[in-house]
Design an enzyme around this catalytic site. Structure first.
Site, PDB file in Angstrom:
ATOM      1  N   THR A 165      64.031  33.105  35.556  1.00  0.00           N
ATOM      2  CA  THR A 165      64.823  33.994  36.422  1.00  0.00           C
ATOM      3  C   THR A 165      65.632  34.986  35.587  1.00  0.00           C
ATOM      4  O   THR A 165      65.691  36.179  35.889  1.00  0.00           O
ATOM      5  CB  THR A 165      65.736  33.160  37.343  1.00  0.00           C
ATOM      6  OG1 THR A 165      64.921  32.241  38.062  1.00  0.00           O
ATOM      7  CG2 THR A 165      66.477  34.038  38.330  1.00  0.00           C
ATOM      8  N   ARG A 213      73.978  33.223  38.519  1.00  0.00           N
ATOM      9  CA  ARG A 213      73.470  31.869  38.776  1.00  0.00           C
ATOM     10  C   ARG A 213      74.603  30.902  38.473  1.00  0.00           C
ATOM     11  O   ARG A 213      75.237  30.978  37.418  1.00  0.00           O
ATOM     12  CB  ARG A 213      72.263  31.562  37.895  1.00  0.00           C
ATOM     13  CG  ARG A 213      71.937  30.078  37.930  1.00  0.00           C
ATOM     14  CD  ARG A 213      70.598  29.761  37.332  1.00  0.00           C
ATOM     15  NE  ARG A 213      69.533  30.210  38.194  1.00  0.00           N
ATOM     16  CZ  ARG A 213      68.260  29.799  38.067  1.00  0.00           C
ATOM     17  NH1 ARG A 213      67.929  28.949  37.118  1.00  0.00           N
ATOM     18  NH2 ARG A 213      67.330  30.232  38.882  1.00  0.00           N
ATOM     19  N   HIS A 265      68.316  30.785  46.803  1.00  0.00           N
ATOM     20  CA  HIS A 265      67.734  31.506  45.667  1.00  0.00           C
ATOM     21  C   HIS A 265      66.849  32.598  46.275  1.00  0.00           C
ATOM     22  O   HIS A 265      65.624  32.522  46.262  1.00  0.00           O
ATOM     23  CB  HIS A 265      66.905  30.511  44.842  1.00  0.00           C
ATOM     24  CG  HIS A 265      66.460  31.000  43.507  1.00  0.00           C
ATOM     25  ND1 HIS A 265      66.636  32.298  43.073  1.00  0.00           N
ATOM     26  CD2 HIS A 265      65.842  30.349  42.493  1.00  0.00           C
ATOM     27  CE1 HIS A 265      66.138  32.413  41.863  1.00  0.00           C
ATOM     28  NE2 HIS A 265      65.652  31.250  41.480  1.00  0.00           N
TER      29      HIS A 265
HETATM   30  C1  NCD Z   1      64.196  27.087  40.471  1.00  0.00           C
HETATM   31  C2  NCD Z   1      65.699  27.082  40.429  1.00  0.00           C
HETATM   32  O1  NCD Z   1      66.319  27.239  39.383  1.00  0.00           O
HETATM   33  O2  NCD Z   1      66.244  26.920  41.504  1.00  0.00           O
HETATM   34  N1  NCD Z   1      63.567  27.654  39.380  1.00  0.00           N
HETATM   35  C3  NCD Z   1      63.478  28.994  39.254  1.00  0.00           C
HETATM   36  O3  NCD Z   1      64.385  29.741  39.529  1.00  0.00           O
HETATM   37  N2  NCD Z   1      62.302  29.473  38.819  1.00  0.00           N
HETATM   38  C4  NCD Z   1      63.633  25.787  40.835  1.00  0.00           C
HETATM   39  C5  NCD Z   1      63.942  24.605  39.989  1.00  0.00           C
HETATM   40  O4  NCD Z   1      64.774  24.627  39.101  1.00  0.00           O
HETATM   41  O5  NCD Z   1      63.304  23.587  40.272  1.00  0.00           O
END
Ligand code: NCD
Length: 325
Positions: A56, A105, A135
């Site tokens: 991300t 985040r 998300h």
């Molecule tokens: C997800 C997250 O961080 O929520 N991953 C992501 O953003 N690609 C899913 C996860 O961590 O399982």
């Protein structure tokens, strides 16, 4: 479109379709040899990550850079945040630096909304995952990937049958996907043990199944979720082997999928737990493509929220095409 993207509920149906359509336009840039547009030149985008992330964070960074924005990466480790600085003081610092967008985040659900509501900053706030809440850009890139493969000529996902499988309880990806895929007309089935479903799930616009065998043959998309051990203080299933047996995507179940069904996973994967290596690497898997599409979708979100210069993009893409670049 609202100024912030905190939740899928910030988007109307038309906003969501506009993001997917804009992402499809911008994807052409990602395929061109010169992957750059001048549209956000002079704007500053801050990546504010309080939780670990690989795809991300770099995806937002690549998206902002492809639109020529300046990117500041700010991770909690190694900054004053680890000295106990508050979210407010961090926000005021970012404001003082002239951040036009903050991508945040955080392990606390609601942290991005707090940043946005308090008006500590004048820029846009984009939620890149908050606790077990939402998300939104992950759901947008998932919808983009599904539409591209299964409804290439359509605006939305009417009638697409999507199974979302596994640790729904701790998954912000699942929450955002339920809201978005439902908005776009998909039919969603959550597949999980009762212990990994949230309280109140009966009010969500979904069907529920307690084993993967019941749904695997009828689904157009099987979206596997990571077992989020870091959010589990207690045991939610008797053993990993038992979990895999009932809820894992393995070679036997892979064979039962419809020929054009898609295997998806937001990553990072626990290979061998929720998904077998051969399923993850199969021809039906679009897991790596999800990452690629993530950049185009995040470019679209930044472009639309920050009101980038009109798609000089389009002109640029065309001239790239003309000179055969
Ligand atoms: C997800 C997250 O961080 O929520 N991953 C992501 O953003 N690609 C899913 C996860 O961590 O399982």
């Amino acid at each position: 479109m609202k100024r912030h993207l905190l939740s899928i509920s910030d988007l109307t149906y038309d906003d969501a379709v506009l993001i997917l359509d804009t992402a499809a336009e911008l994807a052409k840039i990602s395929d061109a040899p010169v992957k750059k547009l001048p549209t956000l030149r002079g704007r500053t985008v801050v990546n504010l990550f309080f939780e670990d992330s690989t795809r991300t964070r770099i995806s937002f960074e690549a998206a902002a850079k492809r639109l020529s924005a300046d990117v500041i990466n700010f991770s909690a480790k190694g900054s004053s945040l680890s000295k106990g600085e508050s979210l407010k003081d961090t926000a005021l610092t970012l404001q003082a630096m002239g951040a036009d967008a903050v991508i945040i985040r955080h392990n606390a659900s609601g942290a991005p909304a707090r940043l946005a509501d308090q008006q500590w900053m004048t820029g846009s706030v984009i939620n890149a995952g908050d606790g077990t809440h939402e998300h939104p850009t992950q759901a947008l890139l998932d919808a983009f990937t599904i539409r591209k493969h299964l409804r290439p000529e359509k605006k939305d996902l009417t009638g697409v049958k999507v199974a979302i499988v596994g640790d729904v309880l701790h998954s912000r990806v699942a929450r955002s996907n339920v809201l978005l895929l439902n908005k776009l007309g998909a039919e969603i089935t959550l597949v999980a043990p009762p212990t990994l479903l949230p309280v109140g799930v009966e009010n969500w616009p979904v069907k529920i199944a307690f084993g993967l065998d019941a749904v695997v043959a009828h689904s157009d998309v099987v979206m596997m979720l990571r077992i989020q051990r870091e959010r589990m203080a207690e045991l939610f299933f008797p053993s990993e082997r038992e979990y895999s047996r009932q809820f894992g995507l393995n070679s036997d179940r892979l064979k039962k999928l419809k020929p054009n069904a898609l295997v998806m996973h937001p990553g990072p994967m626990n290979r061998g737990l929720e998904i077998s290596a051969d399923s993850a690497d199969s021809l039906q898997s679009v897991i790596v493509e999800q990452v690629t599409n993530g950049v185009s979708v995040r470019m679209a979100v930044l472009y639309l929220l920050l009101g980038g210069a009109p798609l000089a993009a389009a002109a640029n893409i065309e001239s790239n095409e003309k000179v055969g670049m």
